[in-house]
Design a protein around this motif. Structure first.
Motif, PDB file in Angstrom:
ATOM      1  N   ASP A 110       7.338 -23.479  -1.558  1.00  0.00           N
ATOM      2  CA  ASP A 110       7.746 -24.885  -1.523  1.00  0.00           C
ATOM      3  C   ASP A 110       9.269 -25.021  -1.647  1.00  0.00           C
ATOM      4  OD1 ASP A 110       5.253 -25.900  -1.134  1.00  0.00           O
ATOM      5  OD2 ASP A 110       4.874 -26.364  -3.244  1.00  0.00           O
ATOM      6  N   VAL A 111       9.878 -24.247  -2.536  1.00  0.00           N
ATOM      7  CA  VAL A 111      11.331 -24.289  -2.699  1.00  0.00           C
ATOM      8  C   VAL A 111      12.016 -23.930  -1.386  1.00  0.00           C
ATOM      9  CG1 VAL A 111      13.294 -23.131  -3.788  1.00  0.00           C
ATOM     10  CG2 VAL A 111      11.387 -23.893  -5.188  1.00  0.00           C
ATOM     11  N   THR A 112      11.515 -22.887  -0.737  1.00  0.00           N
ATOM     12  CA  THR A 112      12.107 -22.459   0.537  1.00  0.00           C
ATOM     13  C   THR A 112      11.961 -23.548   1.590  1.00  0.00           C
ATOM     14  OG1 THR A 112      11.571 -20.157   0.017  1.00  0.00           O
ATOM     15  CG2 THR A 112      12.082 -20.666   2.300  1.00  0.00           C
ATOM     16  N   ARG A 113      10.806 -24.173   1.661  1.00  0.00           N
ATOM     17  CA  ARG A 113      10.596 -25.248   2.644  1.00  0.00           C
ATOM     18  C   ARG A 113      11.510 -26.440   2.364  1.00  0.00           C
ATOM     19  NH1 ARG A 113       3.981 -25.104   2.514  1.00  0.00           N
ATOM     20  NH2 ARG A 113       3.661 -23.490   4.101  1.00  0.00           N
ATOM     21  N   LEU A 114      11.670 -26.783   1.095  1.00  0.00           N
ATOM     22  CA  LEU A 114      12.528 -27.913   0.739  1.00  0.00           C
ATOM     23  C   LEU A 114      13.980 -27.628   1.095  1.00  0.00           C
ATOM     24  CD1 LEU A 114      10.929 -28.796  -2.713  1.00  0.00           C
ATOM     25  CD2 LEU A 114      11.021 -30.323  -0.725  1.00  0.00           C
ATOM     26  N   GLU A 115      14.442 -26.438   0.796  1.00  0.00           N
ATOM     27  CA  GLU A 115      15.846 -26.099   1.045  1.00  0.00           C
ATOM     28  C   GLU A 115      16.163 -25.988   2.524  1.00  0.00           C
ATOM     29  OE1 GLU A 115      16.538 -22.581  -1.202  1.00  0.00           O
ATOM     30  OE2 GLU A 115      16.955 -23.679  -3.056  1.00  0.00           O
ATOM     31  N   THR A 116      15.197 -25.622   3.333  1.00  0.00           N
ATOM     32  CA  THR A 116      15.429 -25.468   4.769  1.00  0.00           C
ATOM     33  C   THR A 116      15.014 -26.699   5.565  1.00  0.00           C
ATOM     34  OG1 THR A 116      13.273 -24.363   5.003  1.00  0.00           O
ATOM     35  CG2 THR A 116      15.205 -22.963   4.689  1.00  0.00           C
ATOM     36  N   GLY A 117      14.549 -27.746   4.877  1.00  0.00           N
ATOM     37  CA  GLY A 117      14.164 -28.968   5.570  1.00  0.00           C
ATOM     38  C   GLY A 117      12.861 -28.862   6.335  1.00  0.00           C
ATOM     39  N   HIS A 118      12.008 -27.909   5.961  1.00  0.00           N
ATOM     40  CA  HIS A 118      10.737 -27.729   6.658  1.00  0.00           C
ATOM     41  C   HIS A 118       9.554 -28.377   5.927  1.00  0.00           C
ATOM     42  CE1 HIS A 118      12.560 -23.924   8.694  1.00  0.00           C
ATOM     43  NE2 HIS A 118      12.864 -25.034   9.326  1.00  0.00           N
ATOM     44  N   MET A 119       9.856 -29.117   4.865  1.00  0.00           N
ATOM     45  CA  MET A 119       8.795 -29.798   4.137  1.00  0.00           C
ATOM     46  C   MET A 119       8.511 -31.135   4.822  1.00  0.00           C
ATOM     47  SD  MET A 119       6.706 -29.739   1.527  1.00  0.00           S
ATOM     48  CE  MET A 119       7.360 -28.633   0.259  1.00  0.00           C
ATOM     49  N   GLU A 120       7.297 -31.302   5.302  1.00  0.00           N
ATOM     50  CA  GLU A 120       6.924 -32.530   5.991  1.00  0.00           C
ATOM     51  C   GLU A 120       5.860 -33.277   5.185  1.00  0.00           C
ATOM     52  OE1 GLU A 120       5.700 -31.625   9.920  1.00  0.00           O
ATOM     53  OE2 GLU A 120       7.645 -30.835  10.543  1.00  0.00           O
ATOM     54  N   LEU A 121       5.996 -34.593   5.163  1.00  0.00           N
ATOM     55  CA  LEU A 121       5.046 -35.440   4.445  1.00  0.00           C
ATOM     56  C   LEU A 121       4.208 -36.247   5.436  1.00  0.00           C
ATOM     57  CD1 LEU A 121       7.299 -36.917   1.597  1.00  0.00           C
ATOM     58  CD2 LEU A 121       5.966 -34.802   1.580  1.00  0.00           C
ATOM     59  N   ILE A 122       2.959 -36.467   5.061  1.00  0.00           N
ATOM     60  CA  ILE A 122       2.087 -37.361   5.820  1.00  0.00           C
ATOM     61  C   ILE A 122       1.900 -38.611   4.969  1.00  0.00           C
ATOM     62  CG2 ILE A 122      -0.160 -37.646   6.909  1.00  0.00           C
ATOM     63  CD1 ILE A 122      -0.325 -34.609   7.146  1.00  0.00           C
ATOM     64  N   LEU A 123       2.700 -39.625   5.234  1.00  0.00           N
ATOM     65  CA  LEU A 123       2.711 -40.825   4.400  1.00  0.00           C
ATOM     66  C   LEU A 123       1.634 -41.817   4.851  1.00  0.00           C
ATOM     67  CD1 LEU A 123       6.575 -41.387   4.163  1.00  0.00           C
ATOM     68  CD2 LEU A 123       5.085 -40.282   2.493  1.00  0.00           C
ATOM     69  N   GLN A 124       0.943 -42.371   3.875  1.00  0.00           N
ATOM     70  CA  GLN A 124      -0.081 -43.374   4.148  1.00  0.00           C
ATOM     71  C   GLN A 124      -0.309 -44.196   2.883  1.00  0.00           C
ATOM     72  OE1 GLN A 124      -3.976 -41.574   4.762  1.00  0.00           O
ATOM     73  NE2 GLN A 124      -3.285 -39.709   3.745  1.00  0.00           N
ATOM     74  N   PRO A 125      -0.813 -45.417   3.015  1.00  0.00           N
ATOM     75  CA  PRO A 125      -1.090 -46.229   1.814  1.00  0.00           C
ATOM     76  C   PRO A 125      -2.235 -45.607   1.014  1.00  0.00           C
ATOM     77  CG  PRO A 125      -0.972 -47.592   3.801  1.00  0.00           C
ATOM     78  CD  PRO A 125      -1.035 -46.170   4.259  1.00  0.00           C
ATOM     79  N   LEU A 126      -1.976 -45.320  -0.263  1.00  0.00           N
ATOM     80  CA  LEU A 126      -2.994 -44.703  -1.124  1.00  0.00           C
ATOM     81  C   LEU A 126      -3.111 -45.454  -2.435  1.00  0.00           C
ATOM     82  CD1 LEU A 126      -2.197 -40.889  -0.666  1.00  0.00           C
ATOM     83  CD2 LEU A 126      -4.102 -42.148   0.318  1.00  0.00           C
ATOM     84  N   ASP A 127      -4.299 -45.415  -2.988  1.00  0.00           N
ATOM     85  CA  ASP A 127      -4.542 -45.982  -4.310  1.00  0.00           C
ATOM     86  C   ASP A 127      -4.000 -44.992  -5.344  1.00  0.00           C
ATOM     87  OD1 ASP A 127      -5.464 -46.932  -6.709  1.00  0.00           O
ATOM     88  OD2 ASP A 127      -7.514 -47.259  -6.031  1.00  0.00           O
ATOM     89  N   LEU A 128      -2.813 -45.310  -5.871  1.00  0.00           N
ATOM     90  CA  LEU A 128      -2.158 -44.385  -6.795  1.00  0.00           C
ATOM     91  C   LEU A 128      -2.944 -44.246  -8.094  1.00  0.00           C
ATOM     92  CD1 LEU A 128       0.383 -42.793  -6.218  1.00  0.00           C
ATOM     93  CD2 LEU A 128       1.681 -44.425  -7.591  1.00  0.00           C
ATOM     94  N   GLY A 129      -3.618 -45.322  -8.532  1.00  0.00           N
ATOM     95  CA  GLY A 129      -4.416 -45.246  -9.755  1.00  0.00           C
ATOM     96  C   GLY A 129      -5.552 -44.254  -9.606  1.00  0.00           C
ATOM     97  N   ALA A 130      -6.252 -44.282  -8.457  1.00  0.00           N
ATOM     98  CA  ALA A 130      -7.347 -43.346  -8.229  1.00  0.00           C
ATOM     99  C   ALA A 130      -6.836 -41.913  -8.165  1.00  0.00           C
ATOM    100  CB  ALA A 130      -8.077 -43.714  -6.933  1.00  0.00           C
ATOM    101  N   LEU A 131      -5.661 -41.758  -7.582  1.00  0.00           N
ATOM    102  CA  LEU A 131      -5.080 -40.413  -7.485  1.00  0.00           C
ATOM    103  C   LEU A 131      -4.728 -39.880  -8.871  1.00  0.00           C
ATOM    104  CD1 LEU A 131      -4.251 -38.401  -5.231  1.00  0.00           C
ATOM    105  CD2 LEU A 131      -1.958 -39.359  -5.367  1.00  0.00           C
TER     106      LEU A 131
END
Length: 399
Positions: free
Chosen positions: A219-240
């Motif tokens: 994860d550190v390597t992906r973050l530093e090289t810009g290879h970390m991708e997110l799949i954003l969507q509306p989620l119930d944060l309380g349930a999570l």
């Protein structure tokens, strides 16, 4: 031969006038300001080229003017050095001279002092040259920077590839070890003595730590090289949060720690990546658990910040706290607080670095408050979104 009016004009223009015949012999001179130096005082009958050696070799264009084939001929920026050693600039202009019968009978040469203009022109040329040289140097540096960036990208990609391969090669045998440990613990529990069971538990915990380390390193390597991708969507944060708390509760119960969850009511969804948001909360809960002694308390609260339009998660513990000197470096990669060993907590100092990076990728914020010996409170925000009609409120858990 030069009129009084011409003499007055030349004086006020800081200029001199020379009249020459067709043989380029001086017939008259007007030099009220001494522009021609000593030669201007006694130049009658002398050759024009003695007074103005800069015209040597220019007989052809001068004759064209003299014969009426050209209206004028001019030389700009003739430079000389005066008695004080300063450079002066002259402009030489040749015009046809006609006698009383209208026939070409020589030349009138006007010599003007254009030193101020010449110095300005030279300064402008010098500035342009400096700008051109600066532009060329900048272009070279840009090429060098582009080459360096390309090399950095190549090395970064190489590092990512290497770390990914290393993690893959490490996780495969770890998974096999964990599987065999589980088989031994489940299927042979009655035939194992206490020492053997303890040994298997040590192996299990060690493989889990190694697996966690490998995942964090990736994860550190992906973050530093810009290879970390997110799949954003509306989620119930309380349930999570409730789901993460259920998974973590056995660890809290085993340590006789109280885990309190307050998820609020009727909250909008948050825009987030489910996997990475789970990782954020799991990291923070794990830290609260590890740095809180037995009998301590950890409280998780979810609320809506109407002013900022964010959902804010607060995780407060009654643990050992963070030394003041360590607080500015807490989110640095591979950093662990100096009192981390007080509770026997293990780690490589990557969790909070990853957590902060993931929160910021979501467009949120993370900060904390802590006093040594009095616990720590972490705050994390996620952008709230207006509920979509197709989104159905899920039931949240409180425990």
């Amino acid at each position: 031969m030069c009129s009084i009016l011409l003499r007055d004009f030349l004086y006020h223009r800081s200029a001199a006038c020379i009249l020459v015949d067709r043989a380029f012999r001086v017939r008259d001179i007007v030099d009220e300001t001494g522009l021609l130096g000593a030669g201007g005082a006694g130049g009658y009958g002398a050759s024009l080229f003695q007074l103005l050696p800069e015209l040597e070799g220019s007989e052809a264009p001068l004759l064209e003017v003299m014969d009426g084939k050209a209206e004028r001929w001019q030389i700009e920026w003739v430079n000389r050095t005066d008695a004080q050693g300063e450079i002066t600039y002259l402009r030489l202009t040749s015009l046809p001279y006609r006698n009383e019968h209208g026939n070409g009978d020589g030349l009138v040469l006007i010599v003007e002092d254009v030193t101020d203009l010449g110095r300005t022109q030279q300064a402008l040329i010098q500035s342009r040259n400096e700008v051109r040289l600066a532009q060329e140097a900048l272009a070279r540096r840009n090429l060098d920077l582009a080459a360096a960036n390309a090399e950095v990208r190549r090395l970064s990609d190489l590092k990512t590839t290497f770390v990914s391969m290393a993690v893959h090669e490490l996780r495969n045998p770890l998974a096999i070890i964990r599987a065999y440990v589980s088989v031994l613990q489940d299927g042979s529990a009655d035939s194992l003595d206490q020492r053997q069971r303890e040994s298997l538990e040590i192996i299990k915990r060690t493989t889990e730590r190694l697996n966690e380390l490998a995942v964090n390193l990736l994860d550190v390597t992906r973050l530093e090289t810009g290879h970390m991708e997110l799949i954003l969507q509306p989620l119930d944060l309380g349930a999570l949060l409730a789901s993460v708390a259920r998974t973590a509760r056995p660890s809290f119960d085993a340590a006789h720690q109280e885990l309190v969850i307050d998820l609020g009511d009727a909250l909008p969804p948050a825009m987030c990546d489910e996997l990475r948001a789970t990782q954020i909360f799991a990291n923070l809960l794990s830290n609260a658990h590890k740095y809180t002694r037995a009998g301590g308390r950890v409280e998780v609260q979810l609320r809506l910040d109407d002013a900022a339009g964010d959902l804010e998660v607060t995780i407060a513990d009654t643990g050992v706290g963070i030394p003041l000197a360590d607080q500015p470096k807490l989110f640095d990669r591979f950093f662990r607080a100096s009192n981390a060993a007080e509770t026997g907590a293990s780690g490589a100092g990557m969790g909070l670095y990853i957590t902060r990076s993931l929160v910021e990728l979501h467009g949120g914020r993370i900060w904390f408050e802590s006093q040594p010996g009095s616990g720590t409170i972490f705050h994390v925000t996620f952008p709230a979104v207006e509920p979509d009609p197709s989104w159905i409120d899920g039931e949240t858990e409180s425990s």
